[in-house]
Design a protein around this motif. Structure first.
Motif, PDB file in Angstrom:
ATOM      1  N   GLY A 353      64.496  39.620  10.661  1.00 13.39           N
ATOM      2  CA  GLY A 353      65.710  39.210   9.974  1.00 13.39           C
ATOM      3  C   GLY A 353      65.457  38.176   8.895  1.00 13.39           C
ATOM      4  N   ILE A 354      64.687  37.137   9.202  1.00 15.13           N
ATOM      5  CA  ILE A 354      64.451  36.071   8.216  1.00 15.13           C
ATOM      6  C   ILE A 354      63.559  36.579   7.083  1.00 15.13           C
ATOM      7  CG2 ILE A 354      62.469  35.073   9.426  1.00 15.13           C
ATOM      8  CD1 ILE A 354      65.227  33.123   7.547  1.00 15.13           C
ATOM      9  N   ILE A 355      62.634  37.492   7.369  1.00 17.01           N
ATOM     10  CA  ILE A 355      61.807  38.067   6.306  1.00 17.01           C
ATOM     11  C   ILE A 355      62.680  38.871   5.349  1.00 17.01           C
ATOM     12  CG2 ILE A 355      60.051  39.807   5.789  1.00 17.01           C
ATOM     13  CD1 ILE A 355      58.611  38.881   8.368  1.00 17.01           C
ATOM     14  N   ARG A 356      63.545  39.696   5.897  1.00 18.60           N
ATOM     15  CA  ARG A 356      64.410  40.507   5.045  1.00 18.60           C
ATOM     16  C   ARG A 356      65.329  39.630   4.202  1.00 18.60           C
ATOM     17  NH1 ARG A 356      64.220  45.977   6.210  1.00 18.60           N
ATOM     18  NH2 ARG A 356      63.024  46.478   8.114  1.00 18.60           N
ATOM     19  N   HIS A 357      65.754  38.505   4.733  1.00 20.61           N
ATOM     20  CA  HIS A 357      66.576  37.598   3.931  1.00 20.61           C
ATOM     21  C   HIS A 357      65.784  37.087   2.725  1.00 20.61           C
ATOM     22  CE1 HIS A 357      69.872  34.709   3.217  1.00 20.61           C
ATOM     23  NE2 HIS A 357      68.891  33.996   2.690  1.00 20.61           N
ATOM     24  N   ALA A 364      71.226  39.890   1.485  1.00 18.96           N
ATOM     25  CA  ALA A 364      71.165  39.583   2.916  1.00 18.96           C
ATOM     26  C   ALA A 364      72.342  38.719   3.351  1.00 18.96           C
ATOM     27  CB  ALA A 364      69.844  38.894   3.241  1.00 18.96           C
ATOM     28  N   LEU A 365      72.705  37.757   2.512  1.00 15.38           N
ATOM     29  CA  LEU A 365      73.855  36.907   2.820  1.00 15.38           C
ATOM     30  C   LEU A 365      75.126  37.746   2.938  1.00 15.38           C
ATOM     31  CD1 LEU A 365      75.195  34.068   3.077  1.00 15.38           C
ATOM     32  CD2 LEU A 365      75.362  34.071   0.575  1.00 15.38           C
ATOM     33  N   GLU A 366      75.304  38.658   2.018  1.00 18.40           N
ATOM     34  CA  GLU A 366      76.526  39.454   1.993  1.00 18.40           C
ATOM     35  C   GLU A 366      76.606  40.447   3.148  1.00 18.40           C
ATOM     36  OE1 GLU A 366      76.289  41.075  -1.928  1.00 18.40           O
ATOM     37  OE2 GLU A 366      77.204  39.303  -2.883  1.00 18.40           O
ATOM     38  N   SER A 367      75.459  40.838   3.688  1.00 20.13           N
ATOM     39  CA  SER A 367      75.462  41.818   4.779  1.00 20.13           C
ATOM     40  C   SER A 367      75.126  41.194   6.129  1.00 20.13           C
ATOM     41  CB  SER A 367      74.451  42.936   4.469  1.00 20.13           C
ATOM     42  OG  SER A 367      73.123  42.415   4.395  1.00 20.13           O
ATOM     43  N   TRP A 368      75.060  39.894   6.176  1.00 16.75           N
ATOM     44  CA  TRP A 368      74.630  39.183   7.393  1.00 16.75           C
ATOM     45  C   TRP A 368      75.534  39.490   8.581  1.00 16.75           C
ATOM     46  CZ3 TRP A 368      76.616  34.306   9.646  1.00 16.75           C
ATOM     47  CH2 TRP A 368      75.757  33.761  10.608  1.00 16.75           C
ATOM     48  N   ASN A 369      74.900  39.666   9.732  1.00 17.27           N
ATOM     49  CA  ASN A 369      75.602  39.918  10.992  1.00 17.27           C
ATOM     50  C   ASN A 369      75.583  38.646  11.828  1.00 17.27           C
ATOM     51  OD1 ASN A 369      76.432  40.697  13.570  1.00 17.27           O
ATOM     52  ND2 ASN A 369      75.470  42.713  13.411  1.00 17.27           N
ATOM     53  N   ARG A 370      76.753  38.155  12.192  1.00  9.99           N
ATOM     54  CA  ARG A 370      76.834  36.913  12.957  1.00  9.99           C
ATOM     55  C   ARG A 370      76.209  37.005  14.345  1.00  9.99           C
ATOM     56  NH1 ARG A 370      83.050  35.035  11.309  1.00  9.99           N
ATOM     57  NH2 ARG A 370      82.662  35.008   9.045  1.00  9.99           N
ATOM     58  N   ASP A 371      75.934  38.207  14.788  1.00 14.79           N
ATOM     59  CA  ASP A 371      75.256  38.373  16.079  1.00 14.79           C
ATOM     60  C   ASP A 371      73.826  37.864  16.039  1.00 14.79           C
ATOM     61  OD1 ASP A 371      77.528  39.503  17.139  1.00 14.79           O
ATOM     62  OD2 ASP A 371      76.862  41.585  16.839  1.00 14.79           O
ATOM     63  N   GLN A 372      73.311  37.559  14.834  1.00 15.25           N
ATOM     64  CA  GLN A 372      71.949  37.031  14.705  1.00 15.25           C
ATOM     65  C   GLN A 372      71.818  35.629  15.287  1.00 15.25           C
ATOM     66  OE1 GLN A 372      68.843  37.749  13.205  1.00 15.25           O
ATOM     67  NE2 GLN A 372      69.356  39.910  13.056  1.00 15.25           N
ATOM     68  N   VAL A 373      72.898  34.879  15.392  1.00  8.16           N
ATOM     69  CA  VAL A 373      72.797  33.493  15.835  1.00  8.16           C
ATOM     70  C   VAL A 373      72.793  33.405  17.352  1.00  8.16           C
ATOM     71  CG1 VAL A 373      73.907  32.651  13.738  1.00  8.16           C
ATOM     72  CG2 VAL A 373      75.286  33.035  15.787  1.00  8.16           C
ATOM     73  N   VAL A 374      72.144  32.367  17.865  1.00 12.48           N
ATOM     74  CA  VAL A 374      72.100  32.094  19.298  1.00 12.48           C
ATOM     75  C   VAL A 374      72.838  30.778  19.526  1.00 12.48           C
ATOM     76  CG1 VAL A 374      70.627  31.789  21.314  1.00 12.48           C
ATOM     77  CG2 VAL A 374      69.856  33.244  19.415  1.00 12.48           C
ATOM     78  N   LEU A 375      74.110  30.875  19.886  1.00 14.67           N
ATOM     79  CA  LEU A 375      74.970  29.704  20.030  1.00 14.67           C
ATOM     80  C   LEU A 375      75.681  29.726  21.385  1.00 14.67           C
ATOM     81  CD1 LEU A 375      76.840  29.507  16.581  1.00 14.67           C
ATOM     82  CD2 LEU A 375      75.015  28.004  17.378  1.00 14.67           C
TER      83      LEU A 375
END
Length: 447
Positions: A353-357, A364-375
């Motif tokens: 994910g971070i490489i693709r960003h 990447a910002l415009e298509s970002w999925n909030r499921d990527q975060v660990v909160l």
């Protein structure tokens, strides 16, 4: 690089990458960084490091005696905590399973930034720490360091790792707690340097610590200061998490067989087509400079007193220079596959994910999925975690501040790059030299 007509190229390359093999290997032709050697590191006293191990995991350093340095920078989680944004003072548990306390123990907010990894901080080339670089090895105030404490920062700190250890204990959300709860947090309201003598007095009342400080530093109990405490913690960090025995280090020294063909291809991409080494340079894999990447924003941000809402302007908060807006320090990549989530706020849970960003930050910002975060969920915070996305002006400012150009890599090339980054994993450093203590002199539980 294929930036224009991205949608067309994606359709074409979807067919190509389905059958495409990793590119031919050219890693042997790469101009490699110089390997790390013993002389690159500051020498430490084993007695000081052993003392620092205990202090690092002792909750006596926190305002409410409920969190230690090792809670958020644990051996169990590669010197970090496995969360996008940490749960500091008042939290319960360890790592990704850590959760917020209840009632009076509920924190005022999430820790605003992702927990930094602690590898190789004893290397003499490390001169800037924290995501915004608010700690640097510059003698701006006559005390060897430029810090938020300015002239109130004490003299006598022997390393940047020691200097770093001075600050989490002064933070209300990280270790100090609420001013109404304890005298440590209350003294922070007066001035930052009023915190440190009170911590030192706590430690100096414990007989085992008194003996250990006398053996390591030759100081009697009443003469123990926060400088001694931080120097011991710094020595522990320096010796515990030195990382220079990964497969990558063998490759730097000329071992041509240590990588798989896919890892060799990944090295070629890292140092050539991917342009990764322009920022992640040298044996530490960081040039310690600051760049704006338009990482997806969320969380409480590291706001300034006059910010009207939760945001994080990065380096600009320290320099007051508009040109530094949304820029953050380039991290070292040592043991990177083990230290996710990634980014100053942990916006991406995976290396892929971070490489693709990095390849195309705006897309990447415009298509970002909030499921990527660990909160960890907490109703008090969850409602506002992503509120900044509703501010069109702030999001536009973020998108205008991007320092890297798009790069096109195929899926197999990205996979090869991920495999190369895994060669930076160092089992010796990940395990540590002394490890986590089973007990600490205060008698408080060890996380």
């Amino acid at each position: 690089m294929f930036y224009a007509c991205r949608s067309v190229w994606k359709q074409v390359c979807a067919v190509v990458t389905a059958t495409m093999l990793v590119l031919p290997v050219h890693a042997s032709e790469i101009v490699k960084p110089s390997p790390i050697v013993d002389g690159d590191f500051r020498k430490v006293d084993p007695k000081s490091a052993a003392l620092g191990q205990l202090l690092f995991y002792d909750k006596i350093l926190s305002g409410n005696r409920n969190i230690s340095c090792g809670t958020c920078h644990s051996h169990d989680h590669a010197t970090a905590d496995g969360l996008s944004l940490g749960v500091g003072e008042g939290g319960i548990g360890l790592g990704p399973k850590r959760r917020f306390g209840e009632g009076r123990d509920l924190a005022i907010k999430r820790v605003p930034r992702n927990a930094n990894a602690l590898f190789n901080l004893g290397h003499k080339d490390f001169r800037v720490l924290f995501h915004d670089g608010r700690l640097s090895a510059e003698d701006t105030y006559g005390n060897r360091f430029n810090t938020p404490a300015e002239e109130w920062f004490p003299k006598g700190l022997t390393s940047i790792a020691a200097a770093q250890a001075m600050f989490p204990i002064t933070s209300r959300v990280e270790m100090a707690g609420d001013p109404a709860e304890n005298d440590i947090a209350a003294s922070r309201r007066e001035r930052i340097d009023h915190v440190w003598p009170k911590i030192a007095r706590r430690v100096s009342t414990i007989p085992e610590y008194r003996k250990r400080f006398e053996a390591a530093f030759g100081v009697q109990g009443g003469d123990i200061t926060m400088v001694h405490i931080a120097n011991a913690i710094g020595d522990f960090i320096i010796s515990e998490w030195r990382s220079d025995t990964a497969p990558f280090d063998a490759w730097l020294k000329g071992n041509k067989t240590v990588f798989t063909p896919q890892q060799n291809a990944g090295a070629d991409i890292f140092y050539d087509k991917g342009n990764c080494a322009s920022c992640h340079s040298g044996a530490l894999l960081t040039n310690q400079k600051f760049y704006a990447l338009a990482l997806p924003p969320f969380g409480p941000g590291r706001i300034r007193p006059f910010d009207p809402y939760a945001r994080d302007v990065g380096r600009m908060a320290e320099t007051d220079d508009l040109a530094d807006a949304y820029r953050f320090r380039t991290p070292s990549l040592r043991n990177i596959s083990r230290t996710g989530p990634y980014g100053h706020n942990g916006a991406y849970a995976t290396l892929d994910g971070i490489i693709r960003h990095h390849l195309d930050p705006i897309a990447a910002l415009e298509s970002w999925n909030r499921d990527q975060v660990v909160l960890p969920e907490q109703a008090r915070f969850t409602a506002g975690d992503f509120a900044i996305w509703d501010d069109a002006r702030e999001m536009a400012r973020l998108k205008r501040s991007v320092d890297i150009e798009p790069v096109w890599l195929t899926d197999p090339e990205i996979a090869a790059l991920v495999e190369f980054l895994k060669t930076l994993d160092d089992p010796t450093a990940l395990a540590g030299r002394l490890g986590k203590p089973k007990r600490v002199p205060s008698g408080l539980p060890v996380d």
